[in-house]
Design a protein around this motif. Sequence first.
Motif, short mmCIF file in Angstrom:
data_model
loop_
_atom_site.label_atom_id
_atom_site.label_comp_id
_atom_site.label_asym_id
_atom_site.label_seq_id
_atom_site.Cartn_x
_atom_site.Cartn_y
_atom_site.Cartn_z
N GLU A 134 -15.52 -48.26 21.82
CA GLU A 134 -15.64 -48.36 20.37
C GLU A 134 -15.57 -49.80 19.90
OE1 GLU A 134 -16.46 -46.13 18.20
OE2 GLU A 134 -16.58 -44.55 19.70
N LEU A 135 -14.70 -50.58 20.50
CA LEU A 135 -14.58 -51.98 20.12
C LEU A 135 -15.91 -52.71 20.35
CD1 LEU A 135 -12.99 -54.46 19.22
CD2 LEU A 135 -12.21 -54.73 21.57
N LEU A 136 -16.53 -52.49 21.50
CA LEU A 136 -17.79 -53.15 21.78
C LEU A 136 -18.90 -52.68 20.84
CD1 LEU A 136 -17.79 -53.13 25.70
CD2 LEU A 136 -17.22 -55.02 24.17
N LYS A 137 -18.91 -51.39 20.55
CA LYS A 137 -19.94 -50.86 19.64
C LYS A 137 -19.80 -51.42 18.24
CE LYS A 137 -20.83 -46.42 21.90
NZ LYS A 137 -20.72 -44.94 21.78
N ILE A 138 -18.56 -51.58 17.78
CA ILE A 138 -18.31 -52.06 16.42
C ILE A 138 -18.48 -53.58 16.32
CG2 ILE A 138 -16.60 -52.26 14.58
CD1 ILE A 138 -15.33 -49.67 15.70
N ALA A 139 -17.93 -54.30 17.30
CA ALA A 139 -17.83 -55.76 17.18
C ALA A 139 -19.04 -56.51 17.70
CB ALA A 139 -16.58 -56.24 17.93
N ILE A 140 -19.97 -55.84 18.39
CA ILE A 140 -21.17 -56.51 18.90
C ILE A 140 -22.33 -56.24 17.95
CG2 ILE A 140 -22.78 -56.68 20.81
CD1 ILE A 140 -19.96 -57.72 21.39
N PRO A 141 -22.99 -57.28 17.46
CA PRO A 141 -24.10 -57.08 16.52
C PRO A 141 -25.24 -56.28 17.15
CG PRO A 141 -23.40 -59.38 16.55
CD PRO A 141 -22.70 -58.70 17.69
N PRO A 142 -25.80 -55.30 16.42
CA PRO A 142 -26.96 -54.57 16.94
C PRO A 142 -28.19 -55.47 16.96
CG PRO A 142 -26.52 -53.95 14.67
CD PRO A 142 -25.39 -54.83 15.09
N GLY A 143 -29.13 -55.17 17.85
CA GLY A 143 -30.33 -55.99 17.96
C GLY A 143 -30.02 -57.42 18.33
N LEU A 144 -29.05 -57.56 19.22
CA LEU A 144 -28.57 -58.90 19.59
C LEU A 144 -29.67 -59.75 20.20
CD1 LEU A 144 -25.97 -60.65 19.97
CD2 LEU A 144 -25.83 -59.66 22.26
N THR A 145 -29.80 -60.98 19.73
CA THR A 145 -30.79 -61.91 20.30
C THR A 145 -30.13 -63.16 20.87
OG1 THR A 145 -31.14 -62.93 18.12
CG2 THR A 145 -32.62 -61.13 18.77
N LYS A 146 -28.96 -63.52 20.34
CA LYS A 146 -28.25 -64.70 20.84
C LYS A 146 -27.13 -64.27 21.77
CE LYS A 146 -29.32 -67.56 16.81
NZ LYS A 146 -28.77 -68.40 15.71
N PRO A 147 -26.82 -65.09 22.78
CA PRO A 147 -25.82 -64.70 23.77
C PRO A 147 -24.40 -64.61 23.20
CG PRO A 147 -26.48 -66.99 24.11
CD PRO A 147 -27.41 -66.42 23.08
N ILE A 148 -23.66 -63.62 23.68
CA ILE A 148 -22.25 -63.45 23.34
C ILE A 148 -21.46 -63.33 24.64
CG2 ILE A 148 -20.55 -61.84 22.39
CD1 ILE A 148 -22.37 -61.25 20.13
N SER A 149 -20.37 -64.04 24.74
CA SER A 149 -19.52 -63.99 25.94
C SER A 149 -18.37 -63.03 25.71
CB SER A 149 -18.98 -65.39 26.28
OG SER A 149 -20.04 -66.27 26.58
N ILE A 150 -18.11 -62.20 26.71
CA ILE A 150 -17.03 -61.22 26.61
C ILE A 150 -16.17 -61.30 27.87
CG2 ILE A 150 -16.45 -58.77 26.39
CD1 ILE A 150 -19.17 -58.39 25.03
N TYR A 151 -14.89 -61.47 27.67
CA TYR A 151 -13.94 -61.51 28.77
C TYR A 151 -12.99 -60.33 28.62
CZ TYR A 151 -9.81 -62.90 31.45
OH TYR A 151 -8.75 -62.91 32.33
N ILE A 152 -12.86 -59.52 29.67
CA ILE A 152 -12.01 -58.34 29.64
C ILE A 152 -11.06 -58.37 30.82
CG2 ILE A 152 -11.93 -55.82 29.70
CD1 ILE A 152 -14.66 -55.76 28.41
N SER A 153 -9.77 -58.25 30.53
CA SER A 153 -8.78 -58.27 31.61
C SER A 153 -7.77 -57.15 31.40
CB SER A 153 -8.06 -59.62 31.68
OG SER A 153 -7.24 -59.80 30.54
N LEU A 154 -7.16 -56.72 32.51
CA LEU A 154 -6.13 -55.69 32.49
C LEU A 154 -4.94 -56.21 33.28
CD1 LEU A 154 -5.44 -52.73 31.68
CD2 LEU A 154 -6.34 -52.04 33.92
N ARG A 155 -3.75 -56.14 32.69
CA ARG A 155 -2.57 -56.69 33.33
C ARG A 155 -1.34 -55.82 33.05
NH1 ARG A 155 -5.68 -59.15 35.65
NH2 ARG A 155 -5.99 -61.40 35.89
N ASN A 156 -0.39 -55.91 33.96
CA ASN A 156 0.95 -55.38 33.72
C ASN A 156 1.83 -56.53 33.24
OD1 ASN A 156 1.33 -52.58 34.16
ND2 ASN A 156 0.92 -52.88 36.34
#
Length: 214
Positions: A134-156
Amino acid sequence: MTADSRVKQALKWWSYRQAMRFFLEAETIRDGLLQESFTIRRRLDLLTTNTHNFSYEKTQEWLNKFENFHHSLVQLSERLCPASIQDSLPLSIEYLLETWFTSHPNLYFHVDMPMAWRPESTERSLIILRAIEELLKIAIPPGLTKPISIYISLRNKDDLGLLKVQITYPNISSLLAYSNLPELEYLCESFKILMAGKCFCYSSNLRVDWYFCW
């Protein structure tokens, strides 16, 4: 019971029902349709030795159609509830992101997952996966033409799970348009209630860091 308590109980009930529905539907597909499709494929395979009824080209055509059908079923099953969800939350997250890799070539992902993870219930794991999606669907512009960098990590961290999603936008207009939507607040509040955890974000320059803790 206060009104606030009733809302929380209703949300937890709804989440549990949705999680179990997806899980049971995925299991039905794996144990039924996928097994049946494997049997059909074996029968089609045998047709290659019998040229009286089907030509080799016709048989191969049906085999290719079946392979596409089987692949679609596998993808559907994994979307509903990843097979690895009971064993590994990191693997489930990586599988979820694979569809984004192929369908959004202008997104540049860096995924940092641990080799091992603590036991996590199916219900809670599904909530985490849905939160990412849901976060990616909401926060990423539709019809994207310019690059967006996404970093995802999971930690304890201090016996708590910490999921970080960092989004770097290409310009200030995209940042302002897609980092302050009301749907993001709804997502954050839902996560806090359903997981009895925390959700917050920080922004700096063109970057927004989302944190999900439970």
